[in-house]
Design an enzyme around this catalytic site. Structure first.
Site, mmCIF file in Angstrom:
data_model
loop_
_atom_site.group_PDB
_atom_site.id
_atom_site.type_symbol
_atom_site.label_atom_id
_atom_site.label_comp_id
_atom_site.label_asym_id
_atom_site.label_seq_id
_atom_site.Cartn_x
_atom_site.Cartn_y
_atom_site.Cartn_z
ATOM 1 N N HIS A 1 38.224 35.376 33.352
ATOM 2 C CA HIS A 1 38.938 35.032 34.502
ATOM 3 C C HIS A 1 38.670 34.292 35.723
ATOM 4 O O HIS A 1 39.240 33.236 36.225
ATOM 5 C CB HIS A 1 39.631 36.502 34.673
ATOM 6 C CG HIS A 1 40.912 36.773 36.214
ATOM 7 N ND1 HIS A 1 41.924 35.749 36.275
ATOM 8 C CD2 HIS A 1 40.870 36.643 38.131
ATOM 9 C CE1 HIS A 1 42.889 36.079 37.464
ATOM 10 N NE2 HIS A 1 41.849 36.286 37.898
ATOM 11 N N HIS B 1 43.237 28.319 40.759
ATOM 12 C CA HIS B 1 43.704 29.485 40.451
ATOM 13 C C HIS B 1 44.797 29.511 40.564
ATOM 14 O O HIS B 1 45.389 29.530 41.454
ATOM 15 C CB HIS B 1 42.896 30.387 41.148
ATOM 16 C CG HIS B 1 42.944 32.256 40.904
ATOM 17 N ND1 HIS B 1 44.046 32.151 40.175
ATOM 18 C CD2 HIS B 1 42.202 33.483 41.892
ATOM 19 C CE1 HIS B 1 44.087 33.579 40.030
ATOM 20 N NE2 HIS B 1 43.196 33.973 40.820
ATOM 21 N N CYS C 1 47.788 39.034 40.086
ATOM 22 C CA CYS C 1 47.334 37.474 39.141
ATOM 23 C C CYS C 1 47.245 37.511 37.404
ATOM 24 O O CYS C 1 47.595 37.132 36.666
ATOM 25 C CB CYS C 1 46.013 37.283 39.254
ATOM 26 S SG CYS C 1 45.518 36.367 41.445
#
Length: 367
Positions: A255, A291, A121
């Site tokens: 995040h 996400h 990520c």
């Protein structure tokens, strides 16, 4: 810069939607790859059904938009740096090397050199970091840096097995009742130039990449170090490179995955870094955009840049009861004003990859 998200692809359009509290997360269609609560999907026009072709097309379209926004022809770009979290490689039957996606995008754009980044990520943020390294070492003057990921059956299966997906169908960053994250699809690109190269072509400067830092927790293949120690190293390296202190940071794009372990680590990081310093405003876009895995770092860098430009952040959707471990102010439920010119974007990827980017608004901006 340019992006493609579940809320649209116009920079101002998507920013307005974020400010209005809109979300692109919807229930997955019944004919989707696997059952799941919801995701933020892009519109599929049915042109390309194979994962590789669809990702290449999305990357080329979004990268071209970034070049148009920059007023820079692809032939003047020295390198394409593209990040993706495994890309289509779990799902595409064709046996192609991992770099094939990036190389195909570069060929279609007309960029001679290409570099692939895959750090889960953190891939999109690490693509920007890699471009900065090429520029500072004198190996390039202009790099087109970005990240891309689309939802595939392989990714969905993997995260279902890990138990990271929200059962409630909502992403609630830093909420005491958070129960997981939800996927999003997207792509984002930024044109990174040396000051001399930008000045030579009379470029419109959107921001300065003032600092960057990276670290690895080294604790396991998926679980983060919940003390936040690795993330702290990344942030402190980035601040040191920028010649800034914690009190200089006006805004943080977190995040903010909404998973219990990740939010715990991130909250601990901010508590250690900022302590009693003047606290920045924290926001997060995953409740609206999902996400987006390897695209996350690039999309969130763009969102941070827009926050600095407008002097405000959008609301963090769905979060109602902020976890007590988060000691910095979160824009939960309502947007907030931002006063200052420095911001950070932090990504925490599987495998312990932590990447922090420090962006500085140009002189004369509204921030």
């Amino acid at each position: 810069m340019g992006w493609t998200t579940a809320l649209g692809d116009g920079l101002d359009e998507v920013w307005q939607h974020l400010g209005d509290g809109r979300s692109g997360i919807r229930p997955l269609p019944d004919d989707g790859p696997l059952p799941a609560p919801a995701a933020a999907l892009l519109t599929d026009d049915g042109q390309d059904r194979t994962p590789t072709r669809r990702q290449v097309r999305l990357a080329v379209t979004t990268a071209s938009a970034a070049l148009r926004d920059a007023g820079c022809p692809a032939g003047d770009v020295d390198a394409l740096v593209l990040g993706s979290s495994l890309g289509p490689h779990l799902d595409d039957a064709a046996e192609t090397p991992p770099h094939a996606l990036t190389a195909a995008v570069a060929r279609q754009l007309g960029v001679a050199r290409s570099v692939s980044v895959s750090t889960a990520c953190s891939s999109g943020a690490d693509a920007v970091l890699t471009g900065a390294a090429l520029l500072t070492r004198g190996e390039a003057e202009r790099c087109l840096c970005g990240g891309i990921d689309l939802l595939t059956a392989g990714k969905l299966l993997g995260h279902q097995a890990l138990g990271t997906l929200s059962a409630s169908g909502t992403v609630r960053p830093f909420d005491t009742g958070r129960d997981g994250t939800l996927f999003g699809e997207g792509a984002g690109f930024l044109l990174l130039e040396t000051p001399a190269a930008a000045a030579a072509r009379g470029a419109r400067v959107l921001a300065e990449l003032a600092g960057w830092g990276a670290s690895n927790d080294g604790t396991g293949p998926t679980a983060p170090d919940e003390t936040g120690a690795g993330a702290v190293l990344a942030v402190r390296h980035a601040l040191a490179r920028a010649g800034a202190g914690p009190g200089d940071i006006a805004v943080v794009n977190a995040h903010g995955t909404g998973t219990r372990a990740n939010d715990t680590a991130e909250a601990a990081c901010y508590g250690t870094v900022f302590g009693t310093a003047p606290h920045p405003v924290v926001f997060a876009t995953k409740p609206a955009l999902g996400h987006t895995l390897g695209a996350t770092g690039a999309l969130e860098a763009i969102a941070l840049l827009l926050a600095l430009r407008h002097g405000s952040v959008p609301p963090v959707l769905n979060t109602r009861a902020v976890m007590p471990e988060l000691t910095v102010p979160l824009a939960a439920g309502a947007g907030r004003q931002v006063t200052g010119s420095l911001g950070i974007s932090l990504t925490l990827g599987f495998g312990g990859f932590n990447t922090c980017l420090v962006l500085a608004a140009p002189e004369g901006s509204t921030a």
